[in-house]
Design a protein around this motif. Structure first.
Motif, PDB file in Angstrom:
ATOM      1  N   THR A   1      -5.581  29.056 -11.686  1.00 49.04           N
ATOM      2  CA  THR A   1      -6.970  28.758 -12.062  1.00 49.04           C
ATOM      3  C   THR A   1      -7.263  27.275 -11.831  1.00 49.04           C
ATOM      4  OG1 THR A   1      -6.343  28.282 -14.344  1.00 49.04           O
ATOM      5  CG2 THR A   1      -6.936  30.549 -13.815  1.00 49.04           C
ATOM      6  N   VAL A   2      -8.547  26.984 -11.726  1.00 48.40           N
ATOM      7  CA  VAL A   2      -9.019  25.607 -11.616  1.00 48.40           C
ATOM      8  C   VAL A   2      -9.925  25.352 -12.808  1.00 48.40           C
ATOM      9  CG1 VAL A   2     -10.339  23.963 -10.250  1.00 48.40           C
ATOM     10  CG2 VAL A   2      -8.886  25.652  -9.110  1.00 48.40           C
ATOM     11  N   ARG A   3      -9.602  24.333 -13.594  1.00 44.98           N
ATOM     12  CA  ARG A   3     -10.385  24.023 -14.782  1.00 44.98           C
ATOM     13  C   ARG A   3     -10.643  22.525 -14.794  1.00 44.98           C
ATOM     14  NH1 ARG A   3      -8.233  24.924 -19.748  1.00 44.98           N
ATOM     15  NH2 ARG A   3      -9.899  26.229 -20.597  1.00 44.98           N
ATOM     16  N   PHE A   4     -11.901  22.150 -14.767  1.00 49.59           N
ATOM     17  CA  PHE A   4     -12.217  20.727 -14.790  1.00 49.59           C
ATOM     18  C   PHE A   4     -13.642  20.545 -15.290  1.00 49.59           C
ATOM     19  CE2 PHE A   4     -13.280  22.376 -10.640  1.00 49.59           C
ATOM     20  CZ  PHE A   4     -14.537  21.860 -10.379  1.00 49.59           C
ATOM     21  N   GLY A   5     -13.933  19.329 -15.731  1.00 53.03           N
ATOM     22  CA  GLY A   5     -15.267  19.025 -16.225  1.00 53.03           C
ATOM     23  C   GLY A   5     -15.606  17.570 -16.052  1.00 53.03           C
ATOM     24  N   GLN A   6     -16.888  17.286 -16.162  1.00 52.97           N
ATOM     25  CA  GLN A   6     -17.353  15.907 -16.102  1.00 52.97           C
ATOM     26  C   GLN A   6     -18.517  15.714 -17.049  1.00 52.97           C
ATOM     27  OE1 GLN A   6     -17.842  13.588 -12.393  1.00 52.97           O
ATOM     28  NE2 GLN A   6     -20.014  13.424 -12.913  1.00 52.97           N
TER      29      GLN A   6
END
Length: 425
Positions: free
Chosen positions: A238-243
């Protein structure tokens, strides 16, 4: 894509459109559901349900009057916010709240309340409306506003057209030159969801002098790809990221202007790539473009920043999706965010109905929203808007599963004193 107003039973429009509605109703011999659209037709191959009539307000799109002394503008309901803002810009004025799509109309935005990344300063679009003209379900033309027929005023705003069709509005404007007001982005990036929510909550509570603020989180499902040799598939992680982005006023320099031009060209290129990457095979390309577009550029004008999501949403979020927006009181904001994320990710793990789960959030300090909360016997406090967009697998969300999801959202709202953002009927 403009936000439509939708009303039911014995609906009328004023003057030149009234006969059209009567003809539609009489030809079928019964009252129908009626969608009133201020702008272009719906995208993403969405169609209207059977037995629904459509009346376009596209030609009711005039800016009727700009009052420089009062800093107000009178417009017809079909006028696009981008066109209104450009007209105001010639007089050194601008709309405090605009939608993130250039084709959103004044009447459509008012009928759903209207929210933006400037809502932590100015509230909802509804908070900027001085008065409005409407047609009620009995065909009567009336006016209401902040200081007259206020109960009717609040009933029509945010009702999605169900309490009456908005035909004209008077809006507040502010002194600002959006084409020459430069912003710099203070961005924080996260790989951990808990840290992202904690940071977003703190920024919403204490926005300082940020002109705009917005947080975005993306959580993808494991991606299965065919092996280049042999049979079977390989499952990627999975790819999990935020800004979180807070945008502050800055003084433009030659270097900043050059960076803005590069950033604008890059966003347009990525948007074009995402738009033309169709089908299942193009999904990784669209997701990659969406990820790159999600990160706000370092420097841009206020007008660029307001419509940044016009590129992101229209190019990278095409296709079937389940979307929901929740106004969470700041006292329960983190709990609402966690529970919504757990709800959607849990259904994805159990049924595979969703692929990408993305969220967007920012603060909302709204007099209108406080009054709405008080009317529902909820705490009258400031809110954070949390919107989730969950990409659907084809035919993977049967009606019974959808009912479970809706029931779960309703339970979260009830227990956390939150309110749904009804962006469309």
């Amino acid at each position: 894509m403009s936000t439509p107003q939708t009303v039911s039973a014995e609906e009328y429009l004023p003057r030149d459109t009234a006969d059209v509605v009567r003809t539609v109703r009489d030809s079928r011999g019964r009252a129908e559901r009626l969608t009133v659209r201020g702008g272009e037709p719906l995208e993403d191959s969405l169609t209207l349900p059977d037995q629904r009539a459509v009346v376009s307000l596209r030609r009711m799109n005039s800016v009727l009057d700009i009052n420089l002394g009062r800093r107000t503008v009178r417009v017809q309901a079909g006028a696009k916010l981008s066109d209104i803002d450009r007209r105001l810009g010639a007089h050194g004025l601008g709309l405090p709240i605009v939608g993130d799509h250039r084709d959103i109309t004044a009447g459509g935005f008012a009928s759903v309340g209207g929210v933006s990344s400037a809502s932590h300063r100015y509230g909802l679009f509804s908070d900027q409306i001085v008065d409005l003209e409407y047609v009620d379900p009995d065909g009567r033309i009336g006016t209401c506003g902040r200081n007259h027929h206020t109960e009717r005023f609040h009933r029509i705003l945010g009702a999605g057209g169900r309490a009456g069709i908005i035909t004209a509005l008077t809006l507040d404007a502010v002194d600002i030159d959006k084409d020459h007001t430069w912003l710099t982005t203070d961005a924080d990036r996260f790989l951990d969801f808990d840290s992202f929510v904690e940071h977003a909550h703190a920024e919403i509570m204490r926005p300082g002098n940020a002109a705009l603020q917005v947080g975005r989180w993306v959580d993808t499902a494991p991606l299965k790809v065919a092996r280049p040799v042999g049979t079977g598939h390989v499952q990627l992680g999975t790819v999990r990221f935020g800004q979180w982005s807070s945008l502050y006023p800055t003084t433009p320099t030659r270097s900043l202007r050059a960076r803005r031009e590069v950033g604008t060209r890059t966003r347009k290129s990525l948007g074009a790539i995402a738009s033309h990457a169709g089908g299942k095979a193009g999904m990784p390309v669209r997701n990659a473009a969406a990820g790159a577009l999600m990160f706000a550029p370092k420097v841009l004008t206020l007008r660029d920043a307001e419509y940044l999501a016009d590129t992101v949403i229209s190019s990278s979020e095409r296709g079937p999706a389940y979307r929901v927006g929740i106004f969470a009181p700041l006292s329960t904001y983190a709990s609402v965010f966690y529970r919504l994320h757990d709800l959607f990710s849990g259904h994805r793990e159990r049924t595979g109905c969703f692929t990408v789960i993305s969220a967007m959030t920012y603060g909302v300090r709204s007099t209108y929203l406080r009054a709405e909360a008080a009317a529902r016997n909820l705490p009258a406090e400031d809110h954070g808007l949390i919107t989730f967009t969950c990409r659907l697998r084809p035919s993977a969300l049967p009606s019974e599963l959808l009912r479970d999801i809706v029931s779960g959202i309703d339970e979260i709202c009830a227990s956390e004193h939150a309110m749904r953002y009804e962006s469309a009927d």
